[in-house]
Design an enzyme around this catalytic site. Structure first.
Site, PDB file in Angstrom:
ATOM      1  N   SER A   1       0.851  -1.194   0.000  1.00 40.58           N
ATOM      2  CA  SER A   1       0.000   0.000   0.000  1.00 40.58           C
ATOM      3  C   SER A   1       0.882   1.238   0.000  1.00 40.58           C
ATOM      4  CB  SER A   1      -0.920   0.003   1.223  1.00 40.58           C
ATOM      5  OG  SER A   1      -0.146   0.137   2.409  1.00 40.58           O
ATOM      6  N   LYS A   2       0.242   2.409   0.007  1.00 39.69           N
ATOM      7  CA  LYS A   2       0.987   3.675  -0.097  1.00 39.69           C
ATOM      8  C   LYS A   2       1.966   3.883   1.047  1.00 39.69           C
ATOM      9  CE  LYS A   2      -2.167   6.377  -2.959  1.00 39.69           C
ATOM     10  NZ  LYS A   2      -3.025   7.573  -3.055  1.00 39.69           N
ATOM     11  N   ARG A   3       1.689   3.276   2.198  1.00 38.10           N
ATOM     12  CA  ARG A   3       2.618   3.484   3.323  1.00 38.10           C
ATOM     13  C   ARG A   3       3.983   2.849   3.059  1.00 38.10           C
ATOM     14  NH1 ARG A   3      -0.844  -0.359   5.358  1.00 38.10           N
ATOM     15  NH2 ARG A   3       0.047  -2.333   6.049  1.00 38.10           N
TER      16      ARG A   3
ATOM     17  N   GLY B   1       5.523   3.236   0.204  1.00 39.10           N
ATOM     18  CA  GLY B   1       6.190   4.044  -0.814  1.00 39.10           C
ATOM     19  C   GLY B   1       5.351   4.091  -2.077  1.00 39.10           C
TER      20      GLY B   1
END
Length: 483
Positions: free
Chosen positions: A255-257, A259
Site C-alpha cells: 500500500s501507499k505506506r 512508498g
C-alpha cells in the site's frame, strides 16, 4: 489445460492510478496468452459509476502502451467482441439477468435502502436476509407493474458445496450456506462487477481468467453463474498477494505506506518501464532451469508458464527494483541515455556546461534517471567547502601541497589548446612526472578544486572537460585564493 487457443483479459476498473498489483495481473495475463500464441484482451470495467475517476482510462491505456503490453482486442484497438467498455454494454446484461430469473437461479429484490441498512450493525457488518427470495409470482408482478425499484439477486443454493479448480492453488471449495445472495443487476440498470465480468468473459471467449488471490473465495459464486447458464467454466489463475515491508520489519499488503505503489509514481521517480516490467514479472513467478534475472519482454514470453507461478506472497523490494533499473540504464546506448537525461541537465546547468559529456559521465553511475539531477549540484554551482577536503592520506596531500600544485598547473592549463579529457589527463600526468609528484596527488588537488566536494561522478580531467576551460580555471583561481 484447454486445447482451445488461450484468450486472456485484463479488466481494470478506472478508479485511479495503475497499481503495481494491477500491472502485474495485466503482465501475467499478457504473458500467458502470448507464450502460447493466444490473444490478450483489454476491457474497462466501469459499471461502478460512483468510483470512476476522470482520466483513469487514459492512464490505464497509456501504461499498457509504455510497458509494450499490446492487446489484440480492446478500447482503441476494437475487435469483434466489442464494445470493450462495460458502461457501453449496459443493455446486454439485463437480458441475461432476467434469463437467470426465469431459470430460477436469480430473483427480483424490492427491499429499500432503509430496510437493508437495518440488517447491518453500527460497523456496517451484516448480510442480506433473503427477504424477497420466495415472493410469489403475483407479488412480483404487482410490484413490477407499480414501478417499484428493484435489483436482481443471485439465488445461491442453501445447501451443498461449490468447488472449482485453480491452476495455482488447486481445488477450492466453499459451503453454499457461507455465500450471500449477491446483487447481479443494480436498481440503475447497471450490472455489478460480480455479474458483468462473467457475462463478458463468456461472450468474449475468455479461456483463462488471471487475477489476484483476493478473488479466490468469491469465485464459487461466479462458477455457479457459469453452471446456471450451462456455459463452460474458464480456467482460473489466481496470483499470490503483493506485500510491502513495514518499518518494524513485518510485511503487509502493498500500500501507499510502503512508498510508491503505482506505475506512474515509479516512472516519475526515474525508473524505466522495461525495468519495472522485468522486476514485477519475477514477483510471484520463477523461470524454469535458469538463474537468469534480466529478461526482455520477448524472453519473458518465451519462458513464461503457469507452473512457475508461486502460491506464496511476494514482497516488493525497492532496492531490488533499483538494481534492475541500474542494469537497464547500463544497457542503454550512450545516445539513448543522453536523449533521456540531457533535457533534465540543460534545465538546471549553466550554458558553459557540456551536457552531452556530462550525461556520458553519469551513464553508468546512476540507478534511476532522477539521480542525474541529484548528482550534479556541484556542477550547477560552486559549493561552499572546507580546506580539509584537500587532505588525503592515500595520496599524502595537504592543503599546502594542493595550493602549490594548483599554482604550478594553472599556467599549463591556461595554455592548453585542446580542452578535452585525454589532452588534460596527459598534461597533468606529464606535470606530475616532471615535478616528481604522484599522479594521484595532482589529480586529487585539481579534482577537489574544480568539484569542491569529495565524491564525484568522474575524475579531475573528466570534470574539467564538462565544465569547460573558463569555468574550470575560474574554480582553480578561487581555490588558490581560498588556500
Amino acid at each position: 489445460m484447454s486445447s482451445k487457443a488461450i484468450r486472456t483479459r485484463f479488466a481494470p476498473s478506472p478508479t485511479g492510478f495503475m497499481h503495481i498489483g494491477n500491472l502485474r495481473t495485466a503482465l501475467y495475463a499478457y504473458l500467458l496468452a502470448k507464450s502460447t500464441g493466444g490473444q490478450f484482451i483489454v476491457r474497462i470495467e466501469d459499471t461502478d459509476q460512483v468510483r470512476l475517476v476522470e482520466g483513469a482510462v487514459d492512464v490505464i491505456l497509456k501504461t499498457l502502451e509504455m510497458t509494450k503490453l499490446d492487446y489484440d482486442e480492446g478500447p482503441v484497438a476494437g475487435g469483434p467482441n466489442g464494445p470493450y467498455i462495460q458502461s457501453e454494454r449496459k443493455d446486454i446484461y439485463k437480458k441475461y439477468a432476467e434469463e437467470l430469473v426465469e431459470m430460477g437461479h436469480a430473483y427480483y429484490c424490492f427491499c429499500s435502502q432503509e430496510r437493508l441498512q437495518q440488517l447491518h450493525d453500527e460497523n456496517g457488518v451484516g448480510g442480506y436476509d433473503r427477504h424477497c427470495r420466495d415472493l410469489s409470482q403475483e407479488e412480483i408482478r404487482q410490484k413490477l407493474e407499480a414501478g417499484e425499484p428493484y435489483v436482481i439477486r443471485q439465488k445461491i443454493p442453501l445447501t451443498g458445496v461449490t468447488s472449482y479448480y485453480d491452476e495455482v492453488f488447486g481445488e477450492i471449495s466453499t459451503e453454499n450456506k457461507e455465500m450471500q445472495d449477491q446483487i447481479l443487476l443494480k436498481a440503475d440498470g447497471y450490472p455489478t462487477y460480480n455479474f458483468a465480468h462473467v457475462i463478458d468473459d463468456h461472450l468474449m471467449n475468455v479461456t483463462h481468467v488471471v487475477r489476484g488471490s483476493e478473488y479466490l473465495t468469491s469465485t464459487p459464486k461466479y462458477v455457479l453463474l457459469y453452471d446456471a447458464f450451462g456455459w463452460e467454466r474458464p480456467h482460473y489463475v489466481h496470483l499470490p498477494l503483493l506485500m510491502g515491508q513495514n518499518e518494524d520489519g513485518k510485511v503487509s499488503k502493498l500500500s501507499k505506506r510502503h512508498g510508491a505503489v503505482s506505475f506512474q509514481d515509479l516512472v516519475n521517480m526515474g525508473y524505466l518501464p522495461a525495468a519495472i516490467v522485468n522486476y514485477i514479472a519475477l514477483l510471484g513467478w520463477c523461470p524454469k532451469d535458469t538463474n537468469k534475472e534480466i529478461f526482455s519482454l520477448d524472453e519473458l514470453k518465451e519462458n513464461f508458464s503457469i507452473e512457475g507461478i508461486n502460491k506464496s506472497p511476494s514482497v516488493f523490494d525497492y532496492e531490488k527494483l533499483k538494481w534492475f533499473n541500474s542494469e537497464y540504464i547500463k544497457m542503454m546506448s550512450p545516445e539513448e541515455f543522453a536523449e533521456k537525461t540531457e533535457p533534465m541537465l540543460k534545465e538546471i546547468c549553466p550554458d558553459h556546461v557540456d551536457t552531452r559529456k556530462l550525461a556520458n559521465l553519469l551513464h553508468t553511475r546512476v540507478s534511476t534517471l532522477n539521480e542525474v539531477t541529484d548528482m550534479v549540484g556541484f556542477i550547477v554551482s560552486r559549493l561552499p567547502m572546507e580546506s580539509d577536503l584537500y587532505t588525503n592520506k592515500k595520496n599524502k596531500t595537504t592543503p599546502e601541497l594542493c595550493r602549490q600544485i594548483l599554482e604550478e598547473v594553472k599556467p599549463l592549463l591556461e595554455n592548453c589548446g585542446n580542452w578535452d579529457n585525454d589532452t588534460l589527463f596527459e598534461l597533468l600526468k606529464a606535470y606530475a612526472a616532471e615535478s616528481s609528484r604522484k599522479v594521484g596527488a595532482v589529480m586529487w588537488a585539481v579534482r577537489i578544486a574544480v568539484a569542491r566536494q569529495a565524491v564525484t561522478p568522474g575524475g579531475a580531467t573528466e570534470l574539467m572537460e564538462v565544465l569547460g576551460k573558463e569555468e574550470s580555471l575560474g574554480r582553480i583561481n578561487q581555490a588558490i585564493e581560498e588556500l
